[in-house]
Design an enzyme around this catalytic site. Structure first.
Site, PDB file in Angstrom:
ATOM      1  CE  LYS A 137      -4.338   1.289   0.660  1.00 26.03           C
ATOM      2  NZ  LYS A 137      -5.720  -0.362  -0.369  1.00 26.03           N
ATOM      3  CG  ASP A 177      -6.945   2.865  -0.673  1.00 24.79           C
ATOM      4  OD1 ASP A 177      -8.180   1.838  -0.565  1.00 24.79           O
ATOM      5  OD2 ASP A 177      -7.609   3.653   0.317  1.00 24.79           O
TER       6      ASP A 177
END
Ligand code: NDP
Ligand code: 2IT
Length: 453
Positions: A137, A177
């Site tokens: 991430k 995201d």
């Protein structure tokens, strides 16, 4: 220090306590990361005690340590000529079953703890998809709100200057995201292409014309509802006429709402960071279109002009009576008091579109009351699954049709459901949290062991 971290304990509870003490000592002030590790450890330790090779190989200790954390400076210039400095990150957590894979988040709340929790969860989610992708991430504390299109472009270009040397189609493949959608992916990809002088699938969520996959935009929200339908069908139930609370008004919330409407469910709410839009008779496609338009223009739900809705300033959706809840905004958006309210109103299930949207005590209460609980790492895996399908199309230089991708998405969500049933069943009851955690863990752990240390 080592003695604290490597636990000698004769049962899962003692081991859990000792393990968390060591983890907190090694990772101070990272409460979201502690929360995500605590949830996994508690849930899988009984399985590890039944299969001691995982304890002997110290897989839990190894899997909670990221392979590497990259942090870099992002200097960019705003429209007034001011020089701005933000921080960029990439947490490359685990590449045991495939290249690092996971989204980028641009939000002022972003810090190392949040990206570590997200990267950690991503390992298990990506494993559940059954596709060859590891966990990662990244993102930045950059706040895109109120920024012009040119400012977004300059920020994305500056961010990629720091990131490009760390990614690549068989190394690490970022995607979107919170705060990173198709516009940002295009700016990021354009800059990657210039810096590397090559055209490869180093990012997913790309537009169709330059290598994106059909259905990637819709995949997280659609996948969430396909997974929900799998769960309900397993219990001979369905979505028709069921009252549903959706939170969020971004990518995941929009396509979850669209699919719920298509399944004749009654969506009572959507929300954003400022408040909740409540529609007593259920959202229609037209109302959803108004939400999409306002949000894509950077507006607030309070600006929706429609006689069928009420705007609840500063409120979350969870106090409204409904059958099911679909949190699709952000972490810890459902607190313990919210869970109590949901249960008090006879809510029968919580299905997570967002990552870690329910606080630990809230999950525990849902589980204790045997209320359906579908964890994000299973329920929202459709997005990254179609990202992996995008990678596979890029690798062979071919594109799939919409129908083929949508069918594949449904098959993947069904197979995740079946894995949860395999590892989470206790008689007729399916514990989806336990099933998802063990199934996700086992594949990665077995690969880690086979590589040696
Ligand atoms: P978007 O940026 O498109 O939308 C986010 C939505 O959540 C917006 O409505 C935003 O409100 C709201 N929100 C964000 N932060 C907060 C906060 N701190 N408090 C209240 N509301 C907030 O993001 P996505 O829809 O892509 O992501 C939503 C969730 O789904 C995240 O948890 C993400 O990690 C998860 N997810 C996303 C995937 C994807 O493919 N995009 C895949 C799997 C999970 P506002 O508009 O006011 O900012
Ligand atoms: O949380 C997630 O799974 C995502 N943001 C999507 C990641 C991806 O690589 O598509």
């Amino acid at each position: 220090m080592e003695r604290d971290f490597f636990c000698i304990a004769d049962n899962p509870e003692n081991y859990h306590e000792c393990f968390m003490r060591g983890l907190k000592k090694r990772n101070p002030n990272e409460k979201e990361f502690h929360q995500a590790c605590d949830e996994i450890a508690k849930s899988i330790l009984p399985f590890l005690f039944d299969n001691p090779k995982y304890l002997e190989e110290k897989v839990l200790e190894r899997i909670t340590e990221p392979d590497r954390i990259i942090s870099f400076k992002v200097n960019w210039e705003d429209d007034n000529g001011n020089i701005r400095t933000n921080r960029g990150y990439r947490v490359q957590f685990n590449n045991s079953i495939g290249p690092y894979k996971g989204g980028l988040r641009f939000h002022p709340s972003v810090n190392q703890s949040i990206l570590k929790f997200l990267g950690f969860e991503q390992i298990f989610k990506n494993s559940l998809t059954s596709l060859p992708i590891g966990g990662a991430k990244g993102g930045s504390d950059f706040n895109p709100k109120g920024r012009s299109d040119r400012e977004i472009m300059r920020f994305c270009q500056a961010f990629m200057i720091g990131l490009h040397r760390h990614i690549g189609e068989d190394v690490d493949v970022p995607a979107g995201d919170i705060g990173v959608g198709s516009r940002e992916i295009s700016y990021l990809f354009g800059q990657y292409k210039k810096l590397e002088n090559k055209f490869t699938g180093a990012l997913t969520g790309k537009s169709i014309e330059y290598g994106g996959s059909p259905v990637r935009t819709e995949a997280t929200g659609y996948g969430l509802i396909y997974f929900t339908k799998n769960i309900l069908e397993h219990r001979s139930e369905g979505l028709k006429d069921k009252a549903c609370l959706v939170s969020g008004a971004g990518n995941v919330a929009q396509y979850a709402t669209k699919k719920l409407i298509a399944n004749d469910a009654k969506v009572l709410t959507m929300s954003d960071s400022r408040g909740t839009l409540y529609c007593e008779n259920g959202f229609t496609g037209d109302l959803l279109d108004k939400v999409i338009k306002i949000k894509s223009d950077g507006g607030s739900l309070s600006e929706i002009d429609d006689s069928t809705v009420e705007y609840l300033e500063g409120k979350k959706p969870w106090a409204i009576a409904a059958d099911y809840a679909f949190p699709c905004a952000t972490q810890n958006e459902i607190e313990l008091e919210d869970v109590k309210e949901l249960i008090g109103n006879n809510c029968k299930g919580v299905f997570e579109g967002a990552n870690m949207p329910v606080v630990t005590e809230g999950i525990d209460l849902l589980q204790e009351k045997k209320i359906l609980y579908a964890p994000g790492k299973a329920a929202n895996a459709g997005g990254v699954a179609i990202s992996a399908i995008e990678m596979s199309q890029n690798n062979v230089g071919l594109s799939w049709t919409r129908e083929r991708v949508d069918t594949k998405l449904q098959e993947i969500m069904k197979s995740i459901h079946d894995s949860c049933v395999e590892y989470g069943s206790d008689g007729d009851f399916v514990d989806y949290q336990k099933g998802a955690n063990i199934a996700g863990f086992k594949k990665v752990a077995d690969a880690m062991i086979s590589f040696g240390i």
